[in-house]
Design an enzyme around this catalytic site. Sequence first.
Site, short mmCIF file in Angstrom:
data_model
loop_
_atom_site.label_atom_id
_atom_site.label_comp_id
_atom_site.label_asym_id
_atom_site.label_seq_id
_atom_site.Cartn_x
_atom_site.Cartn_y
_atom_site.Cartn_z
N HIS A 164 1.02 -1.23 0.16
CA HIS A 164 -0.14 0.05 0.28
C HIS A 164 0.65 1.84 0.02
O HIS A 164 2.10 1.40 0.20
CB HIS A 164 -1.06 0.20 0.78
N CYS B 267 2.58 -5.20 6.84
CA CYS B 267 2.34 -4.78 5.11
C CYS B 267 3.66 -4.24 5.29
O CYS B 267 5.03 -4.13 5.30
CB CYS B 267 1.27 -3.14 5.54
#
Length: 442
Positions: free
Chosen positions: A401, A417
């Site tokens: 992301h 992440c």
Amino acid sequence: MMALRSRWTFAFLAILPLAATSAQAQYGYDYGRDPYGARDPYYDNQNMGDVRRFIDEDGRIVTVDPYGRVVSIEEPARRAPPAGAILEGPAERYDPYGNYGAGPSDSMPLPPPGASQRAGIPPVDNTYTGSVNPAEPAMPAPGQPMIETNPAPAVAGPTGRNAKAEVAALQVILDRAGVSPGVIDGRMGSNVNKAVAAYHEMTGRLLDATSPQALLEELYATGGPAVVEYEITNEDVAGPFVASIPSDYAEKATLPAMSYERVSEMLAERFHMDEAYLKEINPGADFSRPGTILRVMDTGSNVKTPVARVVADKGREQVRAYDEYGRLVVAYPATIGSSATPSPTGTHTVARIALNPNYTYNPKINFQQGNNTGVLTIPPGPNGPVGSVWIALSKPTYGIHGTPEPSQIGKTNSHGCIRLTNWDAQELAKLVKPGVTVEFHD
């Protein structure tokens, strides 16, 4: 105009007959002759009347046989800098010592009279929105400096009066090739070091960052000066913007959008720049006034080659993506997990792609933020917890992301992440599709 940096892809072979016919009509090609009308030696040697040659998007002469197989790819002569060429485009000379408008220097003269360029980047595609459950990036404690978590071998950088402008030129060269240096800020560091190594792997060329002439030649071989002019538009000033982004998630959830706070913040991301550096090279600029002329970085167009495999390299703190033939397509500095909240291991796949996504905060799944114990939906926007892109992985709650803090990529930890700058995440989102493998390497 912004310089193209898309590269030849063998996926194009499926439409080669049409492309070759079009090239023949456009350039007057004849079977058995090269693009310049001379006899084609391959035709003479093989006695094949339907050998086809055309020029691809990078100016290379591509020869294919009757079955659509590539016979040869001839690299074009590298574009040499014209007489009087400079590292920067038509704008007031930048001197790191603040001597603006003082006239030409030995290493960076003013542009020739009448030269002019304008830069522009289209808006972000937001055709897909969704709700995601990733982990929030971990930011340094107040007052604590950002730390280079995994320094790469140092690359010798420029020295002297114009060192900062020359480093920025190096960063532009890297960005144009699809090997991101992170934010362009005129500073050497681990993100630049990693990008230089990836550039060598991708192109076979070693960049000599200590030579202004070498940088100049590479700039002109990849699109021209590093710095061009951009005029602030009415649309730029109109926003929408928010007064400030609160840290508390419950307060974030009450905002209409996680928009930019300032025009300078928005334009810095558009041109892949550190906001402070954008302001530094535009002293006194009124970012709130349409018609203001700024000096910005010309980073070129996005890479177009489809990606078949993504590697999240924890040791390098870098995401590297490859095409179906195993060739490096792009490389981005990344923040990948931490010792306390490690990223996944092994191989996973891209599950879905969301541009401009909502962010669903659920403390039972993710983590505890402040005193918030219930589920919250934070609206989309570049300053949201996952920035402007969410590439979900097949492992639930994990993904690749963007970030609201591009200058911190590769310098802080995440909660498992993979964090990229918004612009790198946007580029990658258009190169992958569901089912593409994502491997985590230690």
